[in-house]
Design an enzyme around this catalytic site. Structure first.
Site, PDB file in Angstrom:
ATOM      1  N   HIS A  59      53.959  19.854 -38.912  1.00 48.35           N
ATOM      2  CA  HIS A  59      54.537  19.874 -37.551  1.00 48.35           C
ATOM      3  C   HIS A  59      55.133  20.714 -36.876  1.00 48.35           C
ATOM      4  O   HIS A  59      54.182  20.851 -35.925  1.00 48.35           O
ATOM      5  CB  HIS A  59      56.409  19.653 -37.439  1.00 48.35           C
ATOM      6  CG  HIS A  59      57.050  20.088 -36.234  1.00 48.35           C
ATOM      7  ND1 HIS A  59      57.605  18.727 -35.620  1.00 48.35           N
ATOM      8  CD2 HIS A  59      57.398  21.451 -35.996  1.00 48.35           C
ATOM      9  CE1 HIS A  59      58.239  19.433 -34.734  1.00 48.35           C
ATOM     10  NE2 HIS A  59      58.453  20.777 -34.378  1.00 48.35           N
ATOM     11  N   GLU A  60      54.530  22.419 -37.181  1.00 47.20           N
ATOM     12  CA  GLU A  60      53.991  23.264 -37.016  1.00 47.20           C
ATOM     13  C   GLU A  60      52.197  23.464 -36.288  1.00 47.20           C
ATOM     14  O   GLU A  60      52.230  24.163 -36.086  1.00 47.20           O
ATOM     15  CB  GLU A  60      54.256  24.651 -37.729  1.00 47.20           C
ATOM     16  CG  GLU A  60      56.160  25.245 -37.956  1.00 47.20           C
ATOM     17  CD  GLU A  60      56.241  25.055 -36.990  1.00 47.20           C
ATOM     18  OE1 GLU A  60      56.385  25.412 -35.681  1.00 47.20           O
ATOM     19  OE2 GLU A  60      58.024  23.940 -37.203  1.00 47.20           O
ATOM     20  N   HIS A  80      51.978  21.837 -33.828  1.00 45.45           N
ATOM     21  CA  HIS A  80      51.589  22.878 -32.305  1.00 45.45           C
ATOM     22  C   HIS A  80      50.473  23.721 -32.398  1.00 45.45           C
ATOM     23  O   HIS A  80      50.106  24.042 -30.941  1.00 45.45           O
ATOM     24  CB  HIS A  80      52.810  24.042 -32.942  1.00 45.45           C
ATOM     25  CG  HIS A  80      54.845  22.742 -32.208  1.00 45.45           C
ATOM     26  ND1 HIS A  80      54.324  22.308 -30.882  1.00 45.45           N
ATOM     27  CD2 HIS A  80      55.419  23.401 -33.292  1.00 45.45           C
ATOM     28  CE1 HIS A  80      55.849  22.154 -30.905  1.00 45.45           C
ATOM     29  NE2 HIS A  80      56.739  22.217 -32.382  1.00 45.45           N
ATOM     30  N   GLU A 120      58.303  18.619 -29.215  1.00 45.55           N
ATOM     31  CA  GLU A 120      58.690  18.560 -30.335  1.00 45.55           C
ATOM     32  C   GLU A 120      58.111  17.388 -30.868  1.00 45.55           C
ATOM     33  O   GLU A 120      57.759  17.289 -32.023  1.00 45.55           O
ATOM     34  CB  GLU A 120      60.033  18.498 -29.986  1.00 45.55           C
ATOM     35  CG  GLU A 120      60.774  20.046 -30.315  1.00 45.55           C
ATOM     36  CD  GLU A 120      60.300  21.195 -31.179  1.00 45.55           C
ATOM     37  OE1 GLU A 120      59.866  20.642 -31.662  1.00 45.55           O
ATOM     38  OE2 GLU A 120      59.470  22.278 -30.471  1.00 45.55           O
TER      39      GLU A 120
END
Lengths: 187, 353
Positions: B172-173, B176, B263
């Site tokens: 997930h990071e 980003h 997100e």
């Protein structure tokens, strides 16, 4: 006349743009392929250490250990041979042998408690994941490269400019990696 | 939106945010000149001052000929913007007391390995791995570009999640990082901190210097109204004050709106990188159950985290207030979206050919 010039200019500009884009992707494909190689090499280097440290505890699993060592030797020589199909098959055998070794090692509580084995097991998991993800990335890049070549109107010019679709990294139909490792849990 | 459009949009938003920030400084500076230093273009102020005094031919002594406030504010604004861009990641890391992960500890080596794996999956250079000393479950990414990025997780997260779940969070990071969210979020975190500081400063100077300002205001309204009417000046003053007071709130709401959209996309990218949405689902479930606040992470960095570090239950609510005030979409919605992905990958749509 002017219109023709503009059309030609636009067409030429598009060709340059398309060509450069494809060259960039082709280099990415080559690089992604090398990344898999790097990870496979890493795995080859890791295995002797692993076998050495579990040998004492797992002497009853002599057959499994030997299978790992043989598979590694075969994979290394296939890697030196450079035949992609051969590499795929041999690395698949190695993956399967290692999977069996890892699964069996779960039966040995002493092994699981051993600090250096724990470290090696994490390294092995890491390397197996690295191989998987670098393959996944390679396939993603190849898919993009091939799609970009095959869409209209690029498909008319791509082969003229010397581009050809790259091969996806997939397992041969009879690869041992396709079978689930059989583990006998009766001790 | 595909990833390239997303990256372009993030670059645009970063530039926009910096421009808004500079404009804000311009307004503060101009207001300061206008209301405190009595600077007015055209020297109208000087005339008003001389109307009831003797020094009619004197220089415009009351009004400063140079807009010092504006110039200084603009310089400070430029400095802070540049600072947020170049030092932002370091500031964020320092504010959370994060330290580098060491390969001597089992869990931390595993974390470093997982970060490397996700970088391989994304085809990017591996980010630096950092640990936040906190028992709560949280994680964030920062940096200015993929080549110069950091992924930080709390100690509690490392202790609670298993390898696959950790992989989901790191993926997930990584999402980003790949989408260039990190630059936007880091810059907005640094600028938000600066705005809060500045607004605080302006408010305090208003408290101490307020008398002279109201004095000047009453005089101009009682005297000949050459300044264009006291009411207009008062209105301007009120607008300026409201702007100064509300700036931190507005900037925070802006950051939240930016973060909420991203997100979902980062969750989707994470699932794409691991091809394993279920791991991220179970990680999010665990993070959701640990509702205690992450003390090491302060409000300014809240929008960068994988889940709201304030531990407030606003994340669980739906509706307008939540839309306005939450930094993250409701956990329920995110988990549902991921479950849909997991279902699709397990039950591929039949080909109708």
């Amino acid at each position: 006349m002017t219109i023709l010039a503009i059309v030609l200019l636009v067409l030429g500009g598009w060709l340059v743009f398309m060509f450069n884009g494809l060259v960039k992707l082709r280099n990415q494909v080559a690089n992604a392929f090398r990344q898999i190689d790097v990870q496979l090499k890493r795995r080859h280097d890791l295995i002797p250490n692993l076998v050495e440290s579990v040998k004492g505890e797992m002497k009853f699993e002599k057959e499994t250990l030997e299978r790992v060592i043989q598979a590694r030797a075969a994979a290394v020589s296939a890697g030196q041979g450079g035949n992609t199909g051969d590499i795929l098959a041999k690395e698949g055998m190695l993956t399967q042998a290692l999977g069996r070794l890892i699964a069996l090692s779960e039966n040995y509580p002493n092994l699981k408690a051993n600090e250096s084995v724990k470290v090696l097991m994490e390294e092995l998991t890491h390397t197996e994941n690295q191989i998987g993800f670098s393959r996944q990335f390679y396939n993603d890049v190849v898919t993009k490269f091939n799609t970009d070549q095959q869409v209209f109107p690029t498909n008319i010019f791509a082969s003229l400019l010397g581009f050809s679709p790259s091969q996806l990294w997939e397992l041969p139909a009879d690869s041992p990696e396709r079978q689930n490792p059989k583990v006998n849990l009766t001790v | 939106m595909n990833i390239y459009e997303q990256q372009a949009s993030n670059r645009r938003m970063t530039a926009f945010l910096m421009a808004v920030f500079l404009a804000f400084f311009l307004v503060i500076g101009l207001g300061f000149d206008y209301f405190y230093l009595n600077f007015a273009p055209g020297g109208a102020q000087a005339l008003a001052m001389t109307s009831d005094g003797y020094y009619a031919a004197g220089p415009a002594g009351a009004g400063s000929p140079v807009p010092f406030g504006t110039i200084i504010a603009l310089l400070i604004g430029l400095g802070l913007t540049a600072n947020s861009f170049f030092n932002g990641p370091r500031m964020v890391l320092r504010s959370t007391l994060a330290r580098r992960a060491v390969s001597g500890v089992d869990k931390e080596r595993q974390f470093i390995n997982v970060v490397t794996e996700m970088a391989t999956a994304a085809g990017l250079p591996a980010p630096a791995a950092y640990i936040i000393p906190d028992a709560d479950l949280n994680a964030f990414a920062t940096g200015t570009s993929p080549a110069n990025s950091v992924i930080a997780v709390t100690e509690g997260l490392l202790a609670t999640l298993n390898r696959e779940e950790l992989q989901g969070v790191v993926a997930h990071e990584m999402g980003h990082i790949r989408n260039f969210d990190i630059r936007l979020m880091t810059v907005s975190a640094a600028l938000m901190g600066a705005i809060a500081l500045l607004s605080d400063f302006a408010g305090r100077s208003m408290r101490y210097g307020g008398r002279s300002s109201s004095y000047g205001g009453s005089r101009s309204s009682s005297g000949s109204s050459r300044r264009g009417g006291g009411a207009a000046a008062l209105l301007l003053f009120v607008v300026w004050i409201v702007l100064v007071v509300l700036a931190p709130l507005i900037s925070r709401m802006l950051a939240m709106a930016i973060s909420r959209q991203r997100e979902f996309l980062a969750d989707a990218t994470g699932a794409e990188l691991t091809r394993n949405p279920k791991a991220l689902i179970s990680a999010l479930e665990k993070i959701r159950q640990a509702v205690m606040p992450t003390n090491a992470i302060n409000n300014g960095v809240a929008h960068m985290c994988i889940a709201d570090p304030r531990g407030s239950l606003i994340e669980e609510k739906l509706g307008f207030t939540a839309d306005l005030l939450a930094t993250h979409p409701p956990m329920q919605k995110r988990i549902l979206a991921l479950k849909a992905m997991a279902y699709q990958s397990e039950h591929p749509q039949p080909d109708f050919n």
